[in-house]
Design a protein around this motif. Structure first.
Motif, mmCIF file in Angstrom:
data_model
loop_
_atom_site.group_PDB
_atom_site.id
_atom_site.type_symbol
_atom_site.label_atom_id
_atom_site.label_comp_id
_atom_site.label_asym_id
_atom_site.label_seq_id
_atom_site.Cartn_x
_atom_site.Cartn_y
_atom_site.Cartn_z
ATOM 1 N N SER A 45 -3.371 -0.253 7.211
ATOM 2 C CA SER A 45 -3.445 0.739 6.124
ATOM 3 C C SER A 45 -2.904 0.182 4.819
ATOM 4 O O SER A 45 -3.465 0.424 3.743
ATOM 5 C CB SER A 45 -2.676 2.010 6.510
ATOM 6 O OG SER A 45 -3.267 2.604 7.647
ATOM 7 N N GLN A 46 -1.821 -0.588 4.888
ATOM 8 C CA GLN A 46 -1.280 -1.213 3.684
ATOM 9 C C GLN A 46 -2.268 -2.238 3.126
ATOM 10 O O GLN A 46 -2.432 -2.345 1.911
ATOM 11 C CB GLN A 46 0.057 -1.886 3.990
ATOM 12 C CG GLN A 46 1.166 -0.916 4.303
ATOM 13 C CD GLN A 46 2.399 -1.597 4.861
ATOM 14 O OE1 GLN A 46 2.339 -2.701 5.400
ATOM 15 N NE2 GLN A 46 3.536 -0.925 4.753
ATOM 16 N N VAL A 49 -4.863 -0.509 1.060
ATOM 17 C CA VAL A 49 -4.348 -0.163 -0.270
ATOM 18 C C VAL A 49 -4.372 -1.400 -1.166
ATOM 19 O O VAL A 49 -4.815 -1.344 -2.324
ATOM 20 C CB VAL A 49 -2.916 0.416 -0.186
ATOM 21 C CG1 VAL A 49 -2.289 0.541 -1.582
ATOM 22 C CG2 VAL A 49 -2.925 1.772 0.517
ATOM 23 N N VAL A 61 -2.653 7.422 -7.895
ATOM 24 C CA VAL A 61 -2.553 7.624 -6.449
ATOM 25 C C VAL A 61 -3.746 8.433 -5.949
ATOM 26 O O VAL A 61 -4.325 8.123 -4.901
ATOM 27 C CB VAL A 61 -1.221 8.324 -6.086
ATOM 28 C CG1 VAL A 61 -1.203 8.756 -4.627
ATOM 29 C CG2 VAL A 61 -0.045 7.415 -6.399
ATOM 30 N N ILE A 64 -6.757 6.230 -5.414
ATOM 31 C CA ILE A 64 -6.595 5.381 -4.226
ATOM 32 C C ILE A 64 -6.896 6.203 -2.979
ATOM 33 O O ILE A 64 -7.612 5.755 -2.084
ATOM 34 C CB ILE A 64 -5.175 4.780 -4.156
ATOM 35 C CG1 ILE A 64 -4.933 3.844 -5.339
ATOM 36 C CG2 ILE A 64 -4.967 4.038 -2.835
ATOM 37 C CD1 ILE A 64 -3.492 3.400 -5.492
ATOM 38 N N GLY A 65 -6.365 7.408 -2.929
ATOM 39 C CA GLY A 65 -6.615 8.295 -1.794
ATOM 40 C C GLY A 65 -8.095 8.602 -1.612
ATOM 41 O O GLY A 65 -8.600 8.618 -0.491
ATOM 42 N N LEU A 68 -9.877 5.510 -0.184
ATOM 43 C CA LEU A 68 -9.536 5.217 1.205
ATOM 44 C C LEU A 68 -9.700 6.412 2.141
ATOM 45 O O LEU A 68 -9.455 6.283 3.334
ATOM 46 C CB LEU A 68 -8.090 4.696 1.291
ATOM 47 C CG LEU A 68 -7.813 3.399 0.542
ATOM 48 C CD1 LEU A 68 -6.344 3.031 0.660
ATOM 49 C CD2 LEU A 68 -8.704 2.279 1.070
ATOM 50 N N LEU A 75 -0.787 8.736 2.290
ATOM 51 C CA LEU A 75 -0.751 7.640 1.327
ATOM 52 C C LEU A 75 0.645 7.410 0.740
ATOM 53 O O LEU A 75 1.066 6.255 0.560
ATOM 54 C CB LEU A 75 -1.755 7.922 0.203
ATOM 55 C CG LEU A 75 -2.016 6.820 -0.801
ATOM 56 C CD1 LEU A 75 -2.421 5.527 -0.116
ATOM 57 C CD2 LEU A 75 -3.101 7.262 -1.775
ATOM 58 N N LEU A 79 2.587 3.768 0.205
ATOM 59 C CA LEU A 79 2.919 3.232 -1.117
ATOM 60 C C LEU A 79 4.420 2.976 -1.239
ATOM 61 O O LEU A 79 4.841 1.986 -1.843
ATOM 62 C CB LEU A 79 2.438 4.177 -2.209
ATOM 63 C CG LEU A 79 0.923 4.333 -2.303
ATOM 64 C CD1 LEU A 79 0.557 5.444 -3.276
ATOM 65 C CD2 LEU A 79 0.262 3.015 -2.699
ATOM 66 N N ARG A 90 5.104 1.974 -8.493
ATOM 67 C CA ARG A 90 4.589 3.313 -8.806
ATOM 68 C C ARG A 90 5.254 3.789 -10.084
ATOM 69 O O ARG A 90 6.459 3.634 -10.255
ATOM 70 C CB ARG A 90 4.909 4.294 -7.662
ATOM 71 C CG ARG A 90 4.201 3.976 -6.377
ATOM 72 C CD ARG A 90 4.566 4.941 -5.273
ATOM 73 N NE ARG A 90 5.984 4.821 -4.961
ATOM 74 C CZ ARG A 90 6.678 5.701 -4.260
ATOM 75 N NH1 ARG A 90 6.095 6.792 -3.806
ATOM 76 N NH2 ARG A 90 7.956 5.524 -4.013
#
Length: 157
Positions: A45-46, A49, A61, A64-65, A68, A75, A79, A90
């Motif tokens: 998962s990382q 991202v 964010v 990105i969500g 993915l 998420l 992060l 962030r």
């Protein structure tokens, strides 16, 4: 719609369920990715991202969500761990503090060169040709679109 040439028992066989085949393949990919990503210190998962950030640069964010298909509850911890590892930063928006953008640190950007071997390793592990992988990816994209559409219209539409 029921296939008239197949009985209910056959339709309900585990081996006939596409969802099971996809889930089994996904779990197998998970194992291969665990090995391939170990040196990078990333989970799958990382890694996803990081792929998005390497491709698109700084992003909110929310975006990105969307890319993915992950909700903020999933998420945000990803992060946070990437930030703790020094790979991303962030930052809250100046005009809208509810908006958080994510950008790569220098270390995160440098990781890209080491990560380039991962797709090659994964492709080799599949035993498929590049054309077969491209065909499968296109079919899965069509399947995803059809399933999203089915959910939107309520399966029966």
């Amino acid at each position: 719609m029921k296939d008239v040439t197949m009985g209910d028992d056959e339709l309900l066989s585990l081996d006939r369920q596409i969802c099971f085949s996809l889930n089994a393949a996904s779990r197998a990919f998970g194992g291969v990715y665990r090995v391939a990503l170990k040196e990078l210190g990333l989970t799958y998962s990382q890694y996803l991202v990081m792929l998005v950030l390497w491709e698109d640069g700084e992003l909110p964010v929310k975006r990105i969500g969307e890319r993915l298909r992950l909700d903020s509850g999933t998420l945000s911890p990803l992060l946070k761990r990437l930030e703790a590892a020094g790979l991303v930063r962030r930052e809250r928006g100046v005009e809208d503090e509810r908006s958080v953008s994510v950008r790569l640190t220098d270390e995160g950007a440098e990781l890209k060169a080491r990560a380039a071997r991962v797709p090659r390793s994964i492709a080799a592990a599949t035993g498929l040709s590049v054309d077969e992988i491209d065909d499968l990816r296109e079919r899965l994209a069509r399947l995803t679109e059809a399933l999203d559409s089915a959910v939107t219209r309520g399966l029966g539409g």
